[in-house]
Design a protein around this motif. Structure first.
Motif, PDB file in Angstrom:
ATOM      1  N   PRO A 131      12.653  -2.086   0.154  1.00 49.39           N
ATOM      2  CA  PRO A 131      12.847  -0.668   0.405  1.00 49.39           C
ATOM      3  C   PRO A 131      11.342   0.249  -0.235  1.00 49.39           C
ATOM      4  O   PRO A 131      11.147  -0.094  -1.384  1.00 49.39           O
ATOM      5  N   LEU A 132      11.170   1.157   0.408  1.00 47.47           N
ATOM      6  CA  LEU A 132      10.113   1.998   0.055  1.00 47.47           C
ATOM      7  C   LEU A 132      10.380   3.407   0.303  1.00 47.47           C
ATOM      8  O   LEU A 132       9.906   4.296   1.130  1.00 47.47           O
ATOM      9  N   GLY A 133      11.164   3.976  -0.432  1.00 47.26           N
ATOM     10  CA  GLY A 133      12.188   5.257  -0.226  1.00 47.26           C
ATOM     11  C   GLY A 133      12.719   5.223   0.937  1.00 47.26           C
ATOM     12  O   GLY A 133      13.164   4.434   1.448  1.00 47.26           O
ATOM     13  N   GLU A 134      12.182   6.314   2.089  1.00 51.62           N
ATOM     14  CA  GLU A 134      12.439   6.127   3.409  1.00 51.62           C
ATOM     15  C   GLU A 134      11.959   5.257   4.339  1.00 51.62           C
ATOM     16  O   GLU A 134      12.861   4.561   5.285  1.00 51.62           O
ATOM     17  N   ASP A 135      10.836   4.757   4.055  1.00 52.24           N
ATOM     18  CA  ASP A 135      10.261   3.580   4.700  1.00 52.24           C
ATOM     19  C   ASP A 135      10.654   2.495   4.075  1.00 52.24           C
ATOM     20  O   ASP A 135      11.090   2.314   2.791  1.00 52.24           O
ATOM     21  N   TRP A 136      10.294   1.191   4.919  1.00 52.13           N
ATOM     22  CA  TRP A 136      10.596   0.136   4.371  1.00 52.13           C
ATOM     23  C   TRP A 136       9.837  -1.112   4.815  1.00 52.13           C
ATOM     24  O   TRP A 136       9.318  -0.756   6.027  1.00 52.13           O
ATOM     25  N   GLN A 470       4.789 -19.355   7.514  1.00 56.12           N
ATOM     26  CA  GLN A 470       4.170 -18.384   6.915  1.00 56.12           C
ATOM     27  C   GLN A 470       4.866 -17.084   6.853  1.00 56.12           C
ATOM     28  O   GLN A 470       5.633 -16.908   7.921  1.00 56.12           O
ATOM     29  N   VAL A 471       4.495 -16.063   6.115  1.00 56.22           N
ATOM     30  CA  VAL A 471       5.255 -15.134   5.989  1.00 56.22           C
ATOM     31  C   VAL A 471       4.516 -13.750   6.733  1.00 56.22           C
ATOM     32  O   VAL A 471       3.607 -13.560   6.664  1.00 56.22           O
ATOM     33  N   LYS A 472       5.372 -13.210   7.580  1.00 57.29           N
ATOM     34  CA  LYS A 472       4.770 -11.892   8.106  1.00 57.29           C
ATOM     35  C   LYS A 472       5.534 -10.734   7.622  1.00 57.29           C
ATOM     36  O   LYS A 472       6.668 -10.884   7.476  1.00 57.29           O
ATOM     37  N   SER A 473       4.649  -9.679   7.307  1.00 51.05           N
ATOM     38  CA  SER A 473       5.404  -8.543   6.722  1.00 51.05           C
ATOM     39  C   SER A 473       5.022  -7.315   7.572  1.00 51.05           C
ATOM     40  O   SER A 473       4.238  -7.207   8.477  1.00 51.05           O
ATOM     41  N   VAL A 474       6.174  -6.587   7.935  1.00 48.66           N
ATOM     42  CA  VAL A 474       6.259  -5.496   8.795  1.00 48.66           C
ATOM     43  C   VAL A 474       6.599  -4.037   8.109  1.00 48.66           C
ATOM     44  O   VAL A 474       7.759  -4.117   7.602  1.00 48.66           O
ATOM     45  N   TYR A 475       5.753  -3.203   8.113  1.00 49.60           N
ATOM     46  CA  TYR A 475       5.811  -1.912   7.428  1.00 49.60           C
ATOM     47  C   TYR A 475       6.485  -1.169   8.615  1.00 49.60           C
ATOM     48  O   TYR A 475       6.165  -0.804   9.801  1.00 49.60           O
ATOM     49  N   VAL A 476       7.668  -0.367   8.276  1.00 53.41           N
ATOM     50  CA  VAL A 476       8.300   0.308   9.128  1.00 53.41           C
ATOM     51  C   VAL A 476       8.386   2.072   8.828  1.00 53.41           C
ATOM     52  O   VAL A 476       8.841   2.140   7.569  1.00 53.41           O
ATOM     53  N   ARG A 477       7.742   2.778   9.380  1.00 56.93           N
ATOM     54  CA  ARG A 477       7.687   4.172   8.964  1.00 56.93           C
ATOM     55  C   ARG A 477       8.662   5.144   9.491  1.00 56.93           C
ATOM     56  O   ARG A 477       9.034   4.935  10.749  1.00 56.93           O
ATOM     57  N   MET A 478       9.583   5.487   8.858  1.00 62.03           N
ATOM     58  CA  MET A 478      10.776   6.591   9.434  1.00 62.03           C
ATOM     59  C   MET A 478      10.329   7.945   9.848  1.00 62.03           C
ATOM     60  O   MET A 478      11.079   8.481  10.585  1.00 62.03           O
ATOM     61  N   GLY A 479       9.346   8.323   8.946  1.00 62.83           N
ATOM     62  CA  GLY A 479       8.948   9.951   9.484  1.00 62.83           C
ATOM     63  C   GLY A 479       7.372   9.935  10.264  1.00 62.83           C
ATOM     64  O   GLY A 479       7.111   8.929  11.027  1.00 62.83           O
ATOM     65  N   ASP A 480       6.734  11.041  10.006  1.00 66.51           N
ATOM     66  CA  ASP A 480       5.449  11.220  10.975  1.00 66.51           C
ATOM     67  C   ASP A 480       4.627  10.485  10.148  1.00 66.51           C
ATOM     68  O   ASP A 480       4.356  10.332   9.163  1.00 66.51           O
ATOM     69  N   VAL A 481       3.454  10.355  11.041  1.00 59.72           N
ATOM     70  CA  VAL A 481       2.211   9.652  10.753  1.00 59.72           C
ATOM     71  C   VAL A 481       1.035  10.672   9.896  1.00 59.72           C
ATOM     72  O   VAL A 481       0.922  11.712  10.791  1.00 59.72           O
ATOM     73  N   GLU A 482       0.647  10.548   8.844  1.00 53.78           N
ATOM     74  CA  GLU A 482      -0.164  11.537   8.267  1.00 53.78           C
ATOM     75  C   GLU A 482      -1.515  10.915   8.372  1.00 53.78           C
ATOM     76  O   GLU A 482      -1.714   9.707   8.160  1.00 53.78           O
ATOM     77  N   ALA A 483      -2.447  11.954   8.929  1.00 52.85           N
ATOM     78  CA  ALA A 483      -3.848  11.362   9.316  1.00 52.85           C
ATOM     79  C   ALA A 483      -4.800  12.442   8.599  1.00 52.85           C
ATOM     80  O   ALA A 483      -4.516  13.366   8.654  1.00 52.85           O
ATOM     81  N   ALA A 484      -6.145  11.795   8.401  1.00 57.20           N
ATOM     82  CA  ALA A 484      -6.953  12.842   7.619  1.00 57.20           C
ATOM     83  C   ALA A 484      -7.793  13.845   8.761  1.00 57.20           C
ATOM     84  O   ALA A 484      -8.093  14.945   8.652  1.00 57.20           O
ATOM     85  N   PHE A 485      -7.572  13.222  10.107  1.00 57.17           N
ATOM     86  CA  PHE A 485      -7.987  14.275  11.241  1.00 57.17           C
ATOM     87  C   PHE A 485      -7.288  13.787  12.509  1.00 57.17           C
ATOM     88  O   PHE A 485      -6.786  12.773  12.466  1.00 57.17           O
TER      89      PHE A 485
END
Ligand code: NAD
Length: 485
Positions: A131-136, A470-485
């Motif tokens: 768990p990573l806050g809302e994301d995981w 081997q281990v695959k890791s999968v980041y799952v974002r629950m909110g919007d994506v922030e980007a520099a531009f």
């Protein structure tokens, strides 16, 4: 008449026996008599291609099955192996020359243990939720893909199973190349896996010398190489695998120390030294061939050792009373006899044995040298035969330093009644597979493998899973994506 050991064909690919007589003939010699009992043919490039393309295609479907389904196949194979233990043991004896007294309890049974153990683990190969806050993040344990297994000649059934079982449990496929000296037993493992329900192509066997091994290792489709063999071969295979960025497991040679303190139970220590030097006529990688004996117990130990070694029954390996068989080949016998001569020439004291036994076949008497010093050839090089070197020592500190003074690091053992010392000494020894008041036990539940030049990775136990997945890791974002531009 065809000998019962003659296989139906040389290779086992895509669920069936396959022959290509254009390959170099490889005679199979029964070590106890010198008689040729079978012939196989080395794999031609066409056979190698057939095995690799079959294993590559079969892997994807095999990996899609659930772990429970894969495990069921492996456990069924274990049951079949146990039910056929006697026949498989006879074949192992023909392949290697090892006495039936050993093969009945150490080969197909050990192979079945591996199939059962990894079959049991297959369904429990899961990932993590992080768990990573809302994301995981979640992780998945995935197979490596297509694996190559390459075997040595001392345990042909066991090596095929120790590599094949964890590979298949994790959802890989395998192309296995047995040693050219013992090509028969792995074919039976392949046959049994099919009978147990493994999809065709998941476990294949091809025969051949180093050249065929090299062709397998360098193929770009291969993801992992697991070798059991000598250090020089290991260096070549490791380098070839590295060039293709492949995973490796290297189970290589050793010159392991067995340390016996003054307070040890003499009979147990002698038993450990016998198991660690004369089982399989000394053709065991983890053998404790440098037996360091503290000076206070030395003469008592040597006397009892000579007495018990004299009880070895050397003879027909098919007679269950026989407890000591021949060397696997004439060549191996000559190598070992050469080391015995070096031991004599360099001034070691011969306690017993020291000669070729007066029989047909490639028998050498179980041999013990005392007063061996660290610089003697027999104390430095792996002999892979029934030659025990007994060295004296005074103190714990001294013996640990001398025990570690080798390029190898496969195994180590200590005999003492002082458990504090036992754990301290084992803690200071540079070795992967260690024993306290015992020697050479290799249960499937325990990791097996070496440090330093003796190898990379571990076989057996849950550790083997790490080396076939081997281990695959999968980041799952629950909110919007922030980007520099
Ligand atoms: P080896 O190194 O001669 O051969 C091992 C295997 O490698 C054979 O199948 C051979 O055909 C193959 N091979 C040789 N050259 C190759 C190459 N260039 N590319 C790919 N494959 C190649 O060993 P051996 O004489 O069969 O067996 C004895 C050795 O194995 C001893 O050193 C022993 O200690 C070691 N061993 C280690 C373990 C362990 O688990 N650590 C177990 C048994 C034996």
């Amino acid at each position: 008449m065809t000998h019962p050991a003659q296989p139906k064909a040389s290779h086992f690919i895509n669920g069936e026996y396959v022959e290509d007589t254009a390959g170099t003939p490889i005679p199979v010699i029964y070590a106890a008599t010198g008689e040729q009992i079978a012939t196989v043919h080395a794999a031609t490039p066409a056979i190698v291609e057939q095995a690799l393309s079959t294993a590559k295609a079969a892997q994807k479907e095999w990996a899609k099955m659930t772990g429970t389904e894969r495990g069921r196949v492996l456990r069924r194979a274990a049951d079949i192996m146990r039910a056929r233990n006697h026949d498989l043991s006879v074949l192992e004896t023909y392949d290697t020359g090892k006495p039936l007294q050993e093969t009945l309890v150490a080969d197909a049974t050990s192979g079945a243990d591996a199939l059962e153990y990894f079959g049991g683990l297959a369904a429990s190969l899961t990932g993590e939720h992080i768990p990573l806050g809302e994301d995981w993040v979640y992780t998945k344990r995935e197979p490596l893909g297509m694996c190559v297994g390459i075997g040595a000649w001392n345990y042909p059934t066991q090596i095929a199973c120790w590599k094949g079982a964890p590979a298949l449990a994790c959802g890989n496929s395998m192309v296995f190349k047995p040693s050219e000296t013992t090509p028969l037993c792995a074919l039976k493992v392949a046959e049994i896996l099919i009978e147990a329900g493994a999809p065709a192509g998941v476990f294949n066997v091809v025969q051949g010398m180093g050249e065929v091994g090299g062709a397998l290792v360098t193929d770009p489709r291969v993801d992992k190489v697991s070798l059991t063999g000598s250090v020089p071969t290991g260096k070549k295979v490791y380098a070839a695998a590295a060039a293709g960025m492949k995973h490796v497991t290297m189970e290589l040679g050793g010159k392991s120390p067995l340390i016996i303190f003054d307070d040890a139970d003499v009979d147990n220590a002698v038993g450990g030294a016998i198991n660690g030097n004369f089982y399989s006529s000394g053709q065991v990688c983890s053998n404790g061939t440098r037996v360091f004996v503290q000076k206070g117990i030395k003469e008592k130990f040597l006397a009892r050792l000579a007495e018990r070694t004299g009880n070895a029954i050397i003879g027909d390996p098919m007679d269950e009373a026989t407890s000591f068989g021949p060397m696997v080949t004439e060549n191996q016998m000559n190598i070992v006899l050469g080391y015995i001569e070096k031991g004599k020439a360099e001034g070691a004291r011969l306690i017993c044995g020291g000669n070729r036994a007066d029989k047909d076949g490639y028998f050498i008497e179980p041999t013990v040298f005392a007063d061996v010093t660290d610089d003697m050839t027999i104390a430095r090089e792996e002999i892979f035969g029934p030659v025990m070197s007994v060295l004296d020592f005074d103190s714990e500190e001294e013996v640990v330093a001398r025990a570690n003074d080798t390029e190898f690091g496969l195994s180590a053992g200590v005999f003492t009644k002082d458990f504090t010392r036992a754990h301290r000494v084992i803690g200071n020894l540079e070795a992967g597979s260690c024993f306290i008041n015992s020697y050479n036990d290799a249960p499937v539940e325990a990791p097996f493998g070496g440090v330093k030049a003796s190898g990379v990775g571990r076989e057996n136990s849950k550790e083997a899973i790490k080396h076939f997945s081997q281990v695959k890791s999968v980041y799952v974002r629950m909110g919007d994506v922030e980007a520099a531009f």
